[in-house]
Design a protein around this motif. Structure first.
Motif, PDB file in Angstrom:
ATOM      1  N   GLY A   1       0.537  -1.765   0.072  1.00  0.00           N
ATOM      2  CA  GLY A   1      -0.318  -0.021  -0.021  1.00  0.00           C
ATOM      3  C   GLY A   1       0.563   1.113  -0.213  1.00  0.00           C
ATOM      4  O   GLY A   1       1.938   0.965  -0.473  1.00  0.00           O
ATOM      5  N   GLN A   2       0.398   2.387   0.394  1.00  0.00           N
ATOM      6  CA  GLN A   2       1.295   3.560   0.247  1.00  0.00           C
ATOM      7  C   GLN A   2       2.047   3.448   1.556  1.00  0.00           C
ATOM      8  O   GLN A   2       2.944   4.105   1.128  1.00  0.00           O
ATOM      9  N   ARG A   3       2.321   3.359   2.623  1.00  0.00           N
ATOM     10  CA  ARG A   3       2.681   3.082   2.957  1.00  0.00           C
ATOM     11  C   ARG A   3       4.493   2.845   3.565  1.00  0.00           C
ATOM     12  O   ARG A   3       5.102   3.497   2.558  1.00  0.00           O
ATOM     13  N   TYR A   4       3.989   1.490   1.906  1.00  0.00           N
ATOM     14  CA  TYR A   4       5.059   0.588   2.006  1.00  0.00           C
ATOM     15  C   TYR A   4       5.382   1.053   1.306  1.00  0.00           C
ATOM     16  O   TYR A   4       6.573   1.310   0.736  1.00  0.00           O
ATOM     17  N   ILE A   5       4.688   1.758  -0.492  1.00  0.00           N
ATOM     18  CA  ILE A   5       5.212   2.642  -1.571  1.00  0.00           C
ATOM     19  C   ILE A   5       6.906   3.864  -0.935  1.00  0.00           C
ATOM     20  O   ILE A   5       7.536   4.576  -1.015  1.00  0.00           O
ATOM     21  N   GLU A   6       5.408   4.924   0.455  1.00  0.00           N
ATOM     22  CA  GLU A   6       7.059   5.804   0.550  1.00  0.00           C
ATOM     23  C   GLU A   6       7.718   5.004   1.295  1.00  0.00           C
ATOM     24  O   GLU A   6       8.645   6.199   1.332  1.00  0.00           O
ATOM     25  N   SER A   7       7.838   3.547   1.558  1.00  0.00           N
ATOM     26  CA  SER A   7       9.333   3.173   2.108  1.00  0.00           C
ATOM     27  C   SER A   7      10.278   2.914   0.585  1.00  0.00           C
ATOM     28  O   SER A   7      11.280   3.163   0.779  1.00  0.00           O
ATOM     29  N   VAL A   8       9.897   2.448  -0.021  1.00  0.00           N
ATOM     30  CA  VAL A   8      10.289   2.093  -1.705  1.00  0.00           C
ATOM     31  C   VAL A   8      10.922   3.352  -1.845  1.00  0.00           C
ATOM     32  O   VAL A   8      12.411   4.056  -2.038  1.00  0.00           O
TER      33      VAL A   8
ATOM     34  N   ASP B   1      -2.088   4.137  -8.814  1.00  0.00           N
ATOM     35  CA  ASP B   1      -2.198   5.577  -8.720  1.00  0.00           C
ATOM     36  C   ASP B   1      -0.739   5.477  -7.714  1.00  0.00           C
ATOM     37  O   ASP B   1      -0.093   7.201  -7.426  1.00  0.00           O
ATOM     38  N   HIS B   2      -0.577   5.156  -6.936  1.00  0.00           N
ATOM     39  CA  HIS B   2       0.944   4.914  -6.159  1.00  0.00           C
ATOM     40  C   HIS B   2       1.967   4.408  -7.283  1.00  0.00           C
ATOM     41  O   HIS B   2       3.017   5.343  -7.249  1.00  0.00           O
ATOM     42  N   ILE B   3       2.235   3.829  -7.928  1.00  0.00           N
ATOM     43  CA  ILE B   3       3.384   3.741  -8.921  1.00  0.00           C
ATOM     44  C   ILE B   3       3.351   5.184  -9.607  1.00  0.00           C
ATOM     45  O   ILE B   3       4.534   5.329  -9.675  1.00  0.00           O
ATOM     46  N   THR B   4       2.106   6.150  -9.817  1.00  0.00           N
ATOM     47  CA  THR B   4       2.372   7.157 -10.513  1.00  0.00           C
ATOM     48  C   THR B   4       2.944   8.239  -9.336  1.00  0.00           C
ATOM     49  O   THR B   4       3.631   8.828 -10.028  1.00  0.00           O
ATOM     50  N   TRP B   5       2.855   8.086  -8.045  1.00  0.00           N
ATOM     51  CA  TRP B   5       3.591   8.771  -7.369  1.00  0.00           C
ATOM     52  C   TRP B   5       4.773   8.260  -7.001  1.00  0.00           C
ATOM     53  O   TRP B   5       5.632   9.828  -7.242  1.00  0.00           O
ATOM     54  N   LEU B   6       5.691   7.199  -7.671  1.00  0.00           N
ATOM     55  CA  LEU B   6       6.380   7.103  -7.288  1.00  0.00           C
ATOM     56  C   LEU B   6       7.476   7.301  -7.984  1.00  0.00           C
ATOM     57  O   LEU B   6       8.208   7.731  -8.362  1.00  0.00           O
ATOM     58  N   SER B   7       6.528   7.428  -9.655  1.00  0.00           N
ATOM     59  CA  SER B   7       7.520   7.390 -10.482  1.00  0.00           C
ATOM     60  C   SER B   7       7.757   9.512 -11.400  1.00  0.00           C
ATOM     61  O   SER B   7       8.931   9.566 -11.570  1.00  0.00           O
ATOM     62  N   ARG B   8       6.938  10.360 -10.250  1.00  0.00           N
ATOM     63  CA  ARG B   8       6.730  10.967 -10.289  1.00  0.00           C
ATOM     64  C   ARG B   8       8.283  11.856  -9.228  1.00  0.00           C
ATOM     65  O   ARG B   8       9.131  12.795  -9.366  1.00  0.00           O
ATOM     66  N   ARG B   9       8.723  11.033  -8.772  1.00  0.00           N
ATOM     67  CA  ARG B   9       9.462  11.409  -6.984  1.00  0.00           C
ATOM     68  C   ARG B   9      10.861  10.477  -7.302  1.00  0.00           C
ATOM     69  O   ARG B   9      11.940  11.365  -6.402  1.00  0.00           O
ATOM     70  N   VAL B  10      11.162   9.147  -7.889  1.00  0.00           N
ATOM     71  CA  VAL B  10      12.044   8.424  -7.911  1.00  0.00           C
ATOM     72  C   VAL B  10      13.661   8.976  -8.471  1.00  0.00           C
ATOM     73  O   VAL B  10      13.251  10.318  -9.663  1.00  0.00           O
ATOM     74  N   PRO B  11      14.437   9.088  -8.289  1.00  0.00           N
ATOM     75  CA  PRO B  11      15.914   9.926  -9.097  1.00  0.00           C
ATOM     76  C   PRO B  11      15.955   9.425 -10.067  1.00  0.00           C
ATOM     77  O   PRO B  11      16.954   9.893 -10.806  1.00  0.00           O
ATOM     78  N   GLY B  12      15.092   7.849 -10.519  1.00  0.00           N
ATOM     79  CA  GLY B  12      16.247   6.924 -11.315  1.00  0.00           C
ATOM     80  C   GLY B  12      14.946   6.698 -12.586  1.00  0.00           C
ATOM     81  O   GLY B  12      14.015   7.237 -12.432  1.00  0.00           O
ATOM     82  N   LEU B  13      15.485   5.883 -12.786  1.00  0.00           N
ATOM     83  CA  LEU B  13      14.855   5.165 -13.408  1.00  0.00           C
ATOM     84  C   LEU B  13      13.805   3.736 -13.004  1.00  0.00           C
ATOM     85  O   LEU B  13      14.129   3.373 -11.344  1.00  0.00           O
ATOM     86  N   LEU B  14      12.294   3.910 -13.228  1.00  0.00           N
ATOM     87  CA  LEU B  14      11.734   3.341 -11.876  1.00  0.00           C
ATOM     88  C   LEU B  14      10.690   2.029 -13.094  1.00  0.00           C
ATOM     89  O   LEU B  14      10.196   1.875 -14.224  1.00  0.00           O
ATOM     90  N   VAL B  15      11.121   0.591 -13.187  1.00  0.00           N
ATOM     91  CA  VAL B  15      11.240  -0.421 -13.556  1.00  0.00           C
ATOM     92  C   VAL B  15      10.162  -0.795 -12.864  1.00  0.00           C
ATOM     93  O   VAL B  15       9.972  -1.292 -12.007  1.00  0.00           O
ATOM     94  N   VAL B  16       9.198  -2.003 -13.668  1.00  0.00           N
ATOM     95  CA  VAL B  16       8.033  -2.406 -13.417  1.00  0.00           C
ATOM     96  C   VAL B  16       6.907  -3.133 -13.836  1.00  0.00           C
ATOM     97  O   VAL B  16       7.216  -3.417 -15.045  1.00  0.00           O
ATOM     98  N   ASP B  17       7.343  -4.758 -13.261  1.00  0.00           N
ATOM     99  CA  ASP B  17       7.650  -5.960 -14.089  1.00  0.00           C
ATOM    100  C   ASP B  17       5.794  -6.281 -14.151  1.00  0.00           C
ATOM    101  O   ASP B  17       5.991  -6.545 -13.060  1.00  0.00           O
TER     102      ASP B  17
END
Length: 432
Positions: A202-209, A237-253
């Protein structure tokens, strides 16, 4: 080069030879046996055969390769192979679609076999890319095709990672992801979803990532949704949130996406045209029921796809495999049928498993795979004694020493065999 070294080795003085053999023994004792090796010579006669100078030099060459050693020292657990010589009543260890491919694929096979086999396959499978693009409503320039998604998982770090770069990966997850990053000497930081939280993503986990990615300035952050082995999913929505914030690439399998979302309405592929730092990997092996043809694909921005395309092997996929994948895309409605049947069988299994004492599911799977453990015993061994083969995940990343096995949802008759064994296991029966 090797033979010249052998000659030099033979001309060394006795004292120098003893010194070299001493160094060789030191190297030999540091060997981590490759988990994939089944060679009798390796297993039984390694000590004798490696006293041969030629073998020693070849051996020394790969043992001093820094990329090889970095990967071996990571000691990444793999899946437990099928037990040799064991006749099981049912095998729930392999992640395949038990319903098989679309009937239209089988019907098309005779005509596909008439294609000329003496010609090389297309380096750029334009027709397949166009069909994938039409299915997912994207541009063909955003697609690269590989020999299963395994090939693409392997080459993404090869193209986009420098040795020493930091990478963040969710766990538990598909072991090939972690392995591919280590093979390029990436510094891998795992972010575990825990048994205490029932592996919720969930959101809390994605925030830790995100926190881990930001702290390490990660070049690659890698997710798996739906996840193997828990079957848990990450909301778009959580993947979208993370993609806007990670410093590099986001890969989703997304190997299992179509089991859960046959129309890909919740797929990260919906984000690629607006977020140029996302790569999504998918496959024909799972919901399409075509694991044997080895065809996968990745979707990303055209400039990233161009980089992956330049790195790929020529002719990595057979002409027949490409044509079969094209035929599968002519019957996209088949995915909805697979989703409905799998949902029915998974619900049937979970409803019955949840009634049994001493058994605990890990997570809330939405696909054809889930993890399960016995609270007072080794479930892998208990089921094996009753003729049921599962995948032992007691040593897998993020599940170490928790006692979980991974189970694939199968047909009703096979699922009933599993439930029969689980009932006897849960009730403490020692004999089947």
């Amino acid at each position: 080069m090797i033979f010249g070294q052998v000659i030099l080795f033979r001309r060394l003085t006795t004292a120098k030879r003893k010194l070299h053999l001493h160094q060789y023994r030191r190297i030999r004792h540091r060997v981590i046996k490759p988990r994939w090796s089944t060679s009798t010579a390796w297993n039984k006669d390694a000590g004798k055969s490696l006293r041969n100078p030629r073998l020693f030099l070849a051996y020394k060459i790969f043992m001093t390769n820094s990329f090889y050693n970095h990967t071996m020292q990571a000691n990444i657990p793999s899946y437990v192979p099928q037990i040799q010589g064991f006749h099981s009543r049912a095998d729930f260890s392999t992640l395949t679609n038990v319903f098989g491919p679309s009937p239209l694929v089988r019907k098309a096979l005779p005509s596909l076999l008439k294609d000329p086999m003496n010609l090389y396959p297309m380096r750029n499978p334009v027709r397949l890319k166009e069909k994938i693009a039409s299915w997912l409503t994207i541009d063909p320039s955003m697609i690269t095709v590989g020999n299963g998604s395994d090939e693409l998982i392997a080459i993404i770090p090869q193209v986009l990672l420098e040795p020493g770069d930091h990478c963040v990966v969710q766990t538990p997850t598909f072991f090939r992801i972690i392995e591919s990053l280590h093979r390029m000497k990436g510094e891998v930081l795992t972010v575990p979803a825990t048994d205490e939280t029932n592996f919720v993503l969930g959101q809390r986990y994605i925030e830790s990532v995100f926190a881990a990615s930001k702290r390490t300035n990660a070049r690659i952050t890698w997710l798996c949704s739906p996840n193997n082995p828990t079957g848990e999913t990450i909301e778009l929505d959580h993947i979208t949130w993370l993609s806007r914030r990670v410093p590099g690439l986001l890969v989703v399998d997304e190997a299992y996406q179509e089991f859960f979302d046959p129309k890909n309405n919740l797929s990260a592929t919906r984000l690629v045209d607006k977020h140029d730092n996302i790569i999504v990997t998918k496959t024909f092996s799972k919901a399409f029921g075509l694991a044997g043809i080895r065809v996968g694909f990745a979707i990303s921005s055209p400039h990233l796809i161009d980089a992956l395309e330049r790195w790929r092997l020529n002719f990595a996929i057979s002409s027949l495999s490409l044509r079969i994948a094209e035929a599968a895309l002519d019957d996209i409605s088949f995915l909805q049928k697979v989703h409905e049947r799998m949902d029915t069988e998974r619900t049937f299994l979970f409803t019955n498993i949840d009634k049994l004492p001493q058994l605990k599911r890990g997570g809330h799977s939405k696909t054809n795979v889930f993890i399960l453990k016995h609270t007072n015993g080794n479930l892998f061994d208990l089921l094996l004694k009753r003729g049921i083969v599962t995948a032992d995940f007691n040593e897998m990343n993020g599940l170490e020493h928790l006692g979980f096995v991974r189970i694939t949802v199968k047909t009703r008759s096979e699922n009933e065999i599993l439930l029969q064994a689980l009932r006897k296991t849960a009730n403490g029966h020692k004999k089947f």
